[in-house]
Design an enzyme around this catalytic site. Structure first.
Site, mmCIF file in Angstrom:
data_model
loop_
_atom_site.group_PDB
_atom_site.id
_atom_site.type_symbol
_atom_site.label_atom_id
_atom_site.label_comp_id
_atom_site.label_asym_id
_atom_site.label_seq_id
_atom_site.Cartn_x
_atom_site.Cartn_y
_atom_site.Cartn_z
ATOM 1 N N CYS A 1 -2.625 9.139 2.684
ATOM 2 C CA CYS A 1 -2.235 8.499 1.419
ATOM 3 C C CYS A 1 -3.224 8.831 0.311
ATOM 4 O O CYS A 1 -2.844 9.010 -0.835
ATOM 5 C CB CYS A 1 -2.095 7.002 1.604
ATOM 6 S SG CYS A 1 -3.567 6.203 2.236
ATOM 7 N N GLU B 1 0.884 -1.169 0.000
ATOM 8 C CA GLU B 1 0.000 0.000 0.000
ATOM 9 C C GLU B 1 0.912 1.206 0.000
ATOM 10 O O GLU B 1 1.500 1.552 1.032
ATOM 11 C CB GLU B 1 -0.881 -0.019 1.260
ATOM 12 C CG GLU B 1 -1.865 -1.159 1.300
ATOM 13 C CD GLU B 1 -2.845 -1.098 0.152
ATOM 14 O OE1 GLU B 1 -3.402 -0.022 -0.096
ATOM 15 O OE2 GLU B 1 -3.017 -2.116 -0.523
HETATM 16 P P1 NAD Z 1 8.511 4.499 4.537
HETATM 17 O O1 NAD Z 1 8.500 3.658 3.320
HETATM 18 O O2 NAD Z 1 9.648 5.394 4.773
HETATM 19 O O3 NAD Z 1 8.399 3.572 5.848
HETATM 20 C C1 NAD Z 1 7.347 2.670 6.043
HETATM 21 C C2 NAD Z 1 7.801 1.566 6.967
HETATM 22 O O4 NAD Z 1 8.800 0.785 6.313
HETATM 23 C C3 NAD Z 1 8.438 2.053 8.259
HETATM 24 O O5 NAD Z 1 8.018 1.218 9.307
HETATM 25 C C4 NAD Z 1 9.916 1.879 7.990
HETATM 26 O O6 NAD Z 1 10.711 1.716 9.145
HETATM 27 C C5 NAD Z 1 9.920 0.619 7.162
HETATM 28 N N1 NAD Z 1 11.110 0.410 6.325
HETATM 29 C C6 NAD Z 1 12.015 1.316 5.890
HETATM 30 N N2 NAD Z 1 12.946 0.707 5.114
HETATM 31 C C7 NAD Z 1 12.598 -0.599 5.037
HETATM 32 C C8 NAD Z 1 13.117 -1.733 4.344
HETATM 33 N N3 NAD Z 1 14.229 -1.650 3.584
HETATM 34 N N4 NAD Z 1 12.481 -2.913 4.461
HETATM 35 C C9 NAD Z 1 11.337 -3.019 5.211
HETATM 36 N N5 NAD Z 1 10.820 -1.985 5.893
HETATM 37 C C10 NAD Z 1 11.426 -0.792 5.797
HETATM 38 O O7 NAD Z 1 7.137 5.271 4.528
HETATM 39 P P2 NAD Z 1 6.642 6.377 5.554
HETATM 40 O O8 NAD Z 1 7.380 7.631 5.257
HETATM 41 O O9 NAD Z 1 6.676 5.808 6.923
HETATM 42 O O10 NAD Z 1 5.113 6.511 5.156
HETATM 43 C C11 NAD Z 1 4.618 7.469 4.288
HETATM 44 C C12 NAD Z 1 4.272 6.833 2.967
HETATM 45 O O11 NAD Z 1 3.294 5.822 3.171
HETATM 46 C C13 NAD Z 1 3.626 7.812 2.006
HETATM 47 O O12 NAD Z 1 4.156 7.612 0.724
HETATM 48 C C14 NAD Z 1 2.166 7.433 2.027
HETATM 49 O O13 NAD Z 1 1.444 7.766 0.873
HETATM 50 C C15 NAD Z 1 2.265 5.958 2.210
HETATM 51 N N6 NAD Z 1 1.013 5.423 2.716
HETATM 52 C C16 NAD Z 1 0.262 4.619 1.905
HETATM 53 C C17 NAD Z 1 -0.958 4.129 2.343
HETATM 54 C C18 NAD Z 1 -1.804 3.258 1.474
HETATM 55 O O14 NAD Z 1 -2.714 2.622 2.008
HETATM 56 N N7 NAD Z 1 -1.575 3.189 0.187
HETATM 57 C C19 NAD Z 1 -1.409 4.460 3.621
HETATM 58 C C20 NAD Z 1 -0.616 5.291 4.409
HETATM 59 C C21 NAD Z 1 0.595 5.750 3.957
#
Ligand code: NAD
Length: 512
Positions: A281, A247
């Site tokens: 999002c 997502e």
């Molecule tokens: P991010 O990708 O930086 O982090 C998300 C999660 O992934 C965190 O828990 C982080 O620690 C973890 N992570 C980081 N590197 C990783 C790796 N290599 N392997 C596995 N996990 C890892 O995202 P964010 O900044 O926390 O969130 C914001 C983003 O999320 C925005 O782009 C937003 O649009 C999106 N989002 C999407 C939805 C949806 O349902 N489509 C909902 C909410 C947020």
């Protein structure tokens, strides 16, 4: 500076991260980063607990979730304080997103999972229906790794967790390092509800911990986060040949038709763009308004944005930017847009009256598709408005993006608007509402293009936490297998006659 920073630790000691309030910039806590060893131990505990959890009847699993709901109801004020401390979002948004939506999800799946996941008879077609009976059973996948972001720190950790648990899986949750203690609420509620040890597990940490979880012995990853991280997660899952749902980010368009109720559309634009400080999002990131009504629409939007109260105490509508990294992106997009000719009608800069990380509710126009604010996810409290000649141009521009999460169309003619919405390349779309799909658990939710892979929620999402195993039973006790060999010319001829009958005749095609 960021809202989460590394702490210096003694050589050989565990890595620690420090947290700072986006509202006051004061230090609010610290936590140890779980190592790959910790993740392995959590996954092992989950693996061990899974068979007994899966063997419980649905009603028994639901009892734990319903008990956790009561804990959430009782402790909501305490939990809201945790969320506010880590995010600085508006209190009402914490209540709506992190309590109300959580209760709805917990109730929805605990009440309905049994019905959605009960074995299903398959109606077979043609001659097969004379030979076989078939059903599908939904078996839990095993251990599910849930990796969640910071913008909806409780709901986005809880929603996949509850679905995975109700389907009979055990869970290891890795919440965002920006909002670890908000994510931990999910664990705390379930633990307090008495969920058996090992069924629900949590590892706090950053990307390294998340990466360790994708490489551990899990059977599925439910990931919510950015496109860049989503790619890494997909690659890790591909290595292990395990499924994942991704997502990811969005750049949702809103189309305002000539016949829209402009007061309602303006209100929708403001809510869609500013809610959760724009860290949503499915937030509205680009608004295409038909030229003939653009002036009136802009005026109404600016008027509404002027009324928005931004603050850190008491009642306010727009909260803080949750962390410094996001502020950098918002500011960079604004600078790029203004440099390329955009006009700021209100806001457009940090709020100097507040100590914390606050970006003023902003309305910006005269935008073009070569600007970062239109091409990349901004995720800030910005109403970005573009004028278009007509609805067809709006549609073309709405689809001119690498994202495809949500979209919304505003018109007094909801049939026309629905037809337009169907032509947008997005995971979901709304008419005369900001993108609500995630809040409707019946609706499958997921992105197209770079906004994601797979769908969550509803029947589709819940079944995604299972392997759908068909069971085919021969109606005649397997006797036909005795006829299989030897292959003969006579049998080949009979087969040809059968094919001619089934698909070469009107009656045969009707029957098949
Ligand atoms: P991010 O990708 O930086 O982090 C998300 C999660 O992934 C965190 O828990 C982080 O620690 C973890 N992570 C980081 N590197 C990783 C790796 N290599 N392997 C596995 N996990 C890892 O995202 P964010 O900044 O926390 O969130 C914001 C983003 O999320 C925005 O782009 C937003 O649009 C999106 N989002 C999407 C939805 C949806 O349902 N489509 C909902 C909410 C947020």
């Amino acid at each position: 500076m960021a809202m989460v920073r590394p702490m210096s630790t003694l050589p050989g000691a565990r890595r620690k991260l420090e947290l700072f309030s986006p509202q006051t910039l004061a230090r609010i806590g610290e936590f140890e980063v779980a190592t790959a060893q910790d993740v392995k131990a959590a996954v092992e505990a989950a693996r061990k607990a899974q068979p007994a959890w899966a063997a419980l009847p649905f009603a028994k699993r639901a009892e734990y979730i319903q008990r956790a709901m009561q804990i959430l109801l009782q402790k909501q004020d305490e939990y809201i304080e945790i969320v506010l401390r880590e995010t600085g979002k508006a209190r009402s948004e914490a209540i709506m997103m992190e309590v109300y939506a959580c209760l709805d999800v917990m109730h929805y799946y605990s009440k309905r999972a049994e019905k959605i996941l009960k074995p299903r008879k398959l109606k077979l077609h043609g001659v097969m229906s004379l030979l076989k009976k078939a059903s599908v059973i939904y078996k839990p996948r095993g251990v599910v790794g849930v990796i969640s972001p910071w913008n909806g720190p409780v709901i986005l950790a809880l929603n996949p967790t509850i679905q995975a648990l109700m389907a009979g899986n055990t869970v290891v949750l890795k919440p965002s390092e920006v909002t670890p203690f908000s994510g931990k609420i999910v664990y705390d509620m379930l633990a307090e509800a008495g969920i058996p040890s090992g069924v629900m597990n949590i590892v706090l940490g950053d990307g390294e911990t998340g990466a360790a979880l994708t490489k551990a012995d899990v059977d599925k990853i439910a990931f919510t986060g950015s496109v860049a991280t989503g790619r890494k997660v997909a690659m890790a899952c591909a290595e292990k040949l395990i499924p994942c749902t991704l997502e990811l980010g969005g750049k949702d368009p809103m189309i305002v038709c000539e016949d829209a109720d402009l007061d309602i559309a303006a209100a929708g634009a403001v809510v869609g763009s500013l809610m959760n400080t724009g860290h949503y999002c499915c937030g509205t990131e680009r608004i295409y308004v038909v030229d003939s009504v653009a002036d009136a629409f802009l005026e109404k939007v600016v008027e509404r944005v002027k009324q928005m109260r931004q603050g850190d105490q008491g009642e306010y509508d727009v909260g803080a930017v949750f962390w410094e990294k996001q502020m950098d992106i918002i500011e960079a997009h604004m600078v790029d847009a203004v440099k390329k000719g955009a006009k700021v009608l209100i806001g457009g800069k940090r709020n100097a009256k507040l100590k914390g990380l606050y970006f003023e509710p902003t309305v910006i126009t005269d935008l073009t598709h070569d600007m970062d604010i239109i091409r990349e996810e901004t995720f800030g409290p910005i109403v970005a408005i573009l004028r278009v000649k007509d609805e067809e141009e709006a549609l073309r521009m709405a689809n001119d993006t690498r994202f495809g999460l949500g979209a919304n169309v505003w018109s007094r003619d909801s049939e026309k608007a629905s037809a337009l919405a169907c032509r947008i390349d997005s995971g979901s779309a709304c008419v005369n509402d900001m993108t609500m799909t995630f809040g409707v658990p019946e609706a499958p939710f997921g992105g197209r293009k770079e906004s994601g892979v797979g769908q969550v929620n509803g029947e589709t999402g819940l079944r995604g936490y299972c392997h759908a195993q068909p069971i085919i039973v021969d109606r005649h006790g397997g006797k036909m297998i005795l006829q299989h060999y030897p292959y003969t010319a006579k049998k080949d001829e009979d087969m040809k006659k059968a094919m001619q009958f089934f698909w070469g005749t009107t009656f045969g095609r009707w029957f098949s």
